[in-house]
Scaffold this active site. Structure first.
Site, PDB file in Angstrom:
ATOM      1  N   GLU A 416      13.839   8.236 -11.412  1.00  0.00           N
ATOM      2  CA  GLU A 416      13.935   6.891 -10.849  1.00  0.00           C
ATOM      3  C   GLU A 416      14.001   5.789 -11.897  1.00  0.00           C
ATOM      4  OE1 GLU A 416      10.829   7.263  -7.799  1.00  0.00           O
ATOM      5  OE2 GLU A 416      12.460   7.616  -6.398  1.00  0.00           O
ATOM      6  N   GLU A 492      13.192  16.567  -4.681  1.00  0.00           N
ATOM      7  CA  GLU A 492      12.019  16.226  -3.868  1.00  0.00           C
ATOM      8  C   GLU A 492      12.451  16.302  -2.419  1.00  0.00           C
ATOM      9  OE1 GLU A 492      10.141  12.471  -4.978  1.00  0.00           O
ATOM     10  OE2 GLU A 492      10.554  12.872  -7.089  1.00  0.00           O
TER      11      GLU A 492
HETATM   12  C1  GAL Z   1       9.866   9.619  -4.964  1.00  0.00           C
HETATM   13  C2  GAL Z   1       9.346   9.599  -6.370  1.00  0.00           C
HETATM   14  C3  GAL Z   1       8.009  10.245  -6.503  1.00  0.00           C
HETATM   15  C4  GAL Z   1       7.092   9.772  -5.416  1.00  0.00           C
HETATM   16  C5  GAL Z   1       7.696  10.025  -4.083  1.00  0.00           C
HETATM   17  C6  GAL Z   1       6.860   9.499  -2.945  1.00  0.00           C
HETATM   18  O1  GAL Z   1      10.820   8.642  -4.791  1.00  0.00           O
HETATM   19  O2  GAL Z   1      10.217  10.215  -7.253  1.00  0.00           O
HETATM   20  O3  GAL Z   1       7.492   9.931  -7.753  1.00  0.00           O
HETATM   21  O4  GAL Z   1       6.886   8.405  -5.563  1.00  0.00           O
HETATM   22  O5  GAL Z   1       8.918   9.363  -3.991  1.00  0.00           O
HETATM   23  O6  GAL Z   1       5.594  10.004  -2.907  1.00  0.00           O
END
Ligand code: GAL
Length: 985
Positions: A416, A492
């Site tokens: 990010e 993620e």
């Molecule tokens: C993503 C980010 C993580 C965390 C997650 C939400 O966008 O990469 O670091 O913030 O969202 O828990």
């Protein structure tokens, strides 16, 4: 120039030694871990001017342990140096890069050490810091040595010119904030200090400063190729491979067992010359992208991973080796095969463990500039040439440190940080330095400088489009063909915040179906709770885990930091068990009609020789037979079909639900789990009794309401007593009351992001504050029939609950029906009854899904059986209290007082049951588990017709339609249960 210019300047550090691998060497080393003198300065105006001077009298300073995070020292009872602060995206200071405020907590560290002669006999003497957060300067024996940044990266300095045998003195000044903080805006606690180890290293002259092991595997020939970059004149020894002091300049083709996460075969090698020996472990493997697939050793692999931050509730980002090992073992025990080191390189010992136990690693660089997004990415360092060196410095230090770990298959540029030339430059450098690995970065949507199309939290629909290559094109058409040629990864997905994530099985199904999808990493491994002690009230003295806002932060992001598959103390949450089954190494499908069990290996490399199979047959949940099933050893990816065990074929003696469960267990002990550890299971019903997912009521719609006129006096029917309005007051002479309930203590997925049903629908309808009216009462000799109309203030949307009580031989039957009144739309948290029962009933036994909690979209990890749990064990202590503990598809339950059964409830068709020592209101109001105190008089039993799924909406898709509870489904809704005294049976 100010002596602290480095705090606010762009340089990644001054006077440092070039980055290199962390090597296990015969050269002398001295750990500087242990007690240091410490003083916390409030900022740059409060510094100890002669900090570096050996003459400074620090005898009255505190001592602090190195490594540690100073904000964690003394917790929970006597914190001494400030407090951790949590923000997700927001910078906790004005966004004025590269400057940070003068109020900059600064730790001043000093210690002496005794240096043996050999460190200075020849060569150089270095000091190595594995991690200092966020910027620091170093003095030795009164001389300024250098400074550094890049919190989760190593830094070495040369001390040769200042050290001497005997006593030496070092001083380190560590600033919480620096220009580096702009690159370290990861979603985590802001904590500071020398948080990883410090070592003094002798570097003998002519020694082996750096080694790069290249261990490829040619799967066609079954040969490993070993090449070593090492200083000229060094030799290579690997006894197992028959290499004895061969020249490191050569290249060696050797027959080897390759390294994979399933078969983590390591070979010990030694690189030596006359003055030094270094010991490494080589793992032979080749990673490549071919036809949009990720291949290791020629075989496509699926990443079934987690994002792991480094966290311990007592010590913050300083982890013991034991904690790291625990993480790895828990991952292996739960079938996880990959880790993304979100969002920085981990303690180097963690990668040793990944090599040893076998985990695919995405090693991520310490770069995240997310806070710039809140200012439209203005001045984002990623595309600003003045930051280029800082970016390059970070990737170089990561790659050089970690290049010898076979577990690392991807270098990730960071997280990010939007996109920009500096990230592209990092990628180019890494590829040049190490062409054997792949580049990952989620922010490069165009995929012009990465090797994998990586995204976060995409919906199932989008993932499927990508799989089929029907997704929208890249913005720059010239990138499109390349992006379509790359594999797709969810770096993620499935946000494990609080209760959830739901819907894992659906994602896995896609991953398992489409070759272009190479899997995903759940967000995230652990709830980053900070230990606190409750200071008052009934739970005074008990420990709990704080989250954002618990430390007086002016800006924070609440409990968004508690979104892991394990609770802060590393207790697996039900989400982890769910995930384990969804990604299990074998899929078991039982077909009772055909009399067969099919076992399919989901492994990519290993066979199933390590897996044993045992069956359990149960009648109405009670185990009646267990035994082994002979399943042939399957090569990776193979399927076998075997017959059901004989015991499963003979019919049960009486009418019951007979189930068979086949468990895949470890046949022998491994490094990470004992013999018998369960890896997977499959189950099927052997009898022909249908188990509807949601019951249907036989009751007709309620009669037109008048206000009910009270009966002449209290009513008694069979074992039930009612008041004059028909409200239940007792069952079998125990005080028991009952009301309709539509609310659940909102889960994080209900509250945040896409999941805002709470604010848009549930709260406006007042579902959390229903008021009730007894709208109808009819009584005859063995029936009491009532209609309760319930609704929230303001609105005309209500629910009618029809309750028909009928005395039966050995108890009382309750038929229910739920009818929505008015134009309802959207989802409803739950529809059912809440019973208040005596607080002494402290145990529940049920026949249904268990042993863990289950919701409509989190049922994979549970099986059908008969389970007993204390009321305490039935609760899942989520870091922020919320709905939890439901048991689904319950056909029968029994409540007990001190193990003595007191009430039995038989459901005609399965219902959902939740039992807790506090009410939903109480649960909703609690901020931490210690706010929950069992009610004096009552426990609370929910019998639900249905409950809404949990989804992943806190950061990702909401509940899938198949698992949602929506108003339009409320047709002939209702269930029938019979309350019986267990003594009659
Ligand atoms: C993503 C980010 C993580 C965390 C997650 C939400 O966008 O990469 O670091 O913030 O969202 O828990």
């Amino acid at each position: 120039m100010s002596p602290h210019a480095y705090v606010n300047d762009l340089s990644p550090g001054n006077n440092r030694v070039s980055p290199r691998a962390l090597l296990s060497s015969s050269a002398a080393r001295l750990s500087l871990d242990g007690d240091w003198r410490f003083r916390l300065a409030t900022g740059l105006d409060d510094l100890t001017l002669d900090l570096g001077s050996p003459e400074l009298d620090d005898s009255r300073w505190d001592t602090i342990a190195v490594p540690s995070c100073w904000q964690m020292i003394g917790r929970p009872d006597a914190p001494r140096y400030g407090a951790p602060a949590y923000t997700n995206i927001k910078f906790p200071f004005p966004v004025d890069p590269p400057f940070v405020p003068d109020e900059n907590p600064t730790g001043e560290y000093r210690r002496t050490f005794e240096l043996p002669e050999e460190f200075v006999a020849d060569g150089r003497c270095l000091i190595r810091f594995e991690g200092v957060d966020s910027a620091f300067a170093l003095w030795c024996n009164g001389v300024w040595i250098g400074d550094g940044k890049g919190s989760r990266l190593p830094t070495e300095f040369d001390l040769t010119h200042v050290v001497r045998p005997g006593i030496n003195q070092v001083a380190v000044r560590v600033h919480q904030w620096s220009s580096g903080s702009y690159l370290e805006d990861q979603d985590m606690w802001w904590v500071s200090g020398i948080f990883r180890s410090v070592t003094i290293l002798h570097r003998p002259s002519g020694g082996i400063d750096d080694v790069f092991v290249h261990a490829d595997y040619d799967h066609e020939q079954g040969l490993g190729r070993l090449r070593i970059d090492a200083p000229a004149g060094t030799t290579l020894t690997c006894r197992e491979l028959g290499l004895d002091r061969v020249d490191t300049a050569g290249s060696y083709d050797v027959a080897v067992d390759p390294w994979t996460a399933e078969t983590p075969r390591l070979y010990s090698i030694t690189v030596a010359n006359d003055v030094e020996e270094v010991h490494l472990r080589a793992g032979f493997r080749t990673v490549e992208i071919t036809d949009g697939q990720l291949l290791v050793n020629g075989v496509p692999i699926l990443l079934q991973g987690v994002n792991r931050h480094e966290w311990h509730p007592l010590t913050g980002r300083t982890l013991s080796e034991e904690t790291m090992r625990r993480d790895v073992e828990l991952m292996k025990q739960h079938n996880i095969n990959a880790v993304r080191t979100s969002h920085y390189p981990p303690d180097p010992r963690f990668l040793d463990l990944c090599d040893e136990y076998g985990l695919w690693v995405i090693d991520e660089c310490d770069v995240e500039t997310h806070g710039f997004v809140l200012n439209d990415w203005r001045n984002n360092p990623s595309d600003d040439p003045i930051w280029r060196d800082a970016y390059l410095d970070r990737i170089q230090r990561m790659v050089e440190r970690d290049k010898n770990h076979p577990s690392v298959v991807f270098w990730s540029l960071g997280n990010e940080a939007d996109t920009g030339a500096n990230l592209a430059a990092m990628s180019a450098w890494a590829l040049r330095r190490d062409p054997s690995r792949l580049i990952h970065y989620e922010g490069n949507r165009e995929c012009d400088y990465v090797d994998v199309y990586s995204k976060m939290y995409d919906s199932l629909d989008f993932v499927e489009q990508v799989a089929l290559r029907t997704d929208p094109p890249t913005s720059d058409p010239s990138n499109d063909a390349r992006r379509r040629s790359l594999p797709y990864l969810l770096c993620e997905y499935a946000h494990a915040m609080g209760n959830g994530p739901g819907g894992l099985a659906e994602y896995q199904e896609l991953f398992d179906t489409h070759p272009r999808l190479i899997g995903g990493f759940i967000w995230e491994w652990i709830d980053h709770g900070v230990v606190l002690r409750q200071d008052s009230g009934p739970n005074a003295g008990r420990l709990y885990y704080g989250y954002g806002g618990d430390f007086g932060e002016q800006v924070h992001d609440r409990n968004f930091i508690a979104d892991g598959l394990v609770l802060p103390d590393r207790t697996p949450s039900p989400g982890l068990t769910e995930y384990a089954q969804v990604i299990a190494p074998v899929r078991i499908t039982i077909d009772p009609a055909a009399g067969t069990i099919q076992v399919r290996s989901r492994l990519s490399f290993a066979d199933t020789a390590h897996i044993g199979f045992r069956y359990v047959i149960s009648d109405d949940g009670i185990e009646v037979a267990i035994g082994d099933v002979d399943v042939p050893v399957l090569a990776a990816g193979e399927t076998a079909t075997v017959s059901l065990p004989a015991a499963a074929v003979s019919p049960p003696r009486q009418r019951c639900e007979r189930w068979i469960r086949l468990e895949a267990v470890l046949a022998g002990k491994t490094d990470w789990a004992p013999t018998g550890h369960r890896l997977a299971f499959g189950e099927a019903q052997l009898t022909q009794i249908s188990v509807p997912q949601r019951p249907r009521t036989a009751l007709p719609p309620p009669p037109v309401h008048r206000d009910s006129s009270p009966a002449g006096g209290p009513l008694t029917i069979g074992p039930a007593t009612f008041d004059v309005r028909g409200r239940l007051v007792a069952l079998f002479d125990h005080p028991v009351t009952l009301l309709p309930a539509l609310w659940r203590a909102t889960i994080d997925n209900d509250k945040y992001a896409g999941g805002q049903a709470v604010e848009t629908v549930w709260e406006p309808l007042g579902l959390h504050r229903l008021q009730h009216r007894m709208a109808h009462l009819a009584v005859d000799d063995d029936h009491v029939s009532v209609v309760v109309r319930s609704g929230g203030a303001i609105t005309d949307r209500m629910i009618d609950t029809t309750l028909v009580w009928t005395a039966v031989d050995d108890g009382i039957q309750l038929q229910t029906r739920f009818d929505l009144v008015g134009p309802w739309q959207g989802t409803i948290p739950r529809i059912g009854l809440q019973l208040a029962v005596p607080a002494a009933w402290d145990e529940m036994t049920w026949f249904g899904l268990g042993p863990q909690e289950t919701y409509a979209d989190t049922r994979s990890g549970a099986w059908t059986g008969r389970f007993t749990a204390s009321i305490e064990q039935l609760q899942t202590p989520y870091t922020r209290p919320q709905e939890n503990g439901q048991r689904s598809l319950v056909r029968r339950l029994e409540l007990a007082n001190d193990s003595e059964p007191v009430l039995r409830i038989d459901a005609e068709a399965p219902i959902s049951v939740t039992y807790r020592p506090w009410s939903t209101d109480h649960l909703e109001a609690a901020r931490h588990p210690v706010d929950l105190v069992p009610d004096h008089n009552n426990n609370w039993l929910h019998l639900d017709w249905a409950q809404h799924g949990v989804g992943s909406a806190a950061c990702g898709p909401g509940v899938l339609p198949a698992h949602a509870l929506t108003a339009d489904q409320v047709v002939d809704a209702g269930f029938t249960v019979t309350f019986r005294s267990p003594h009659d049976h």
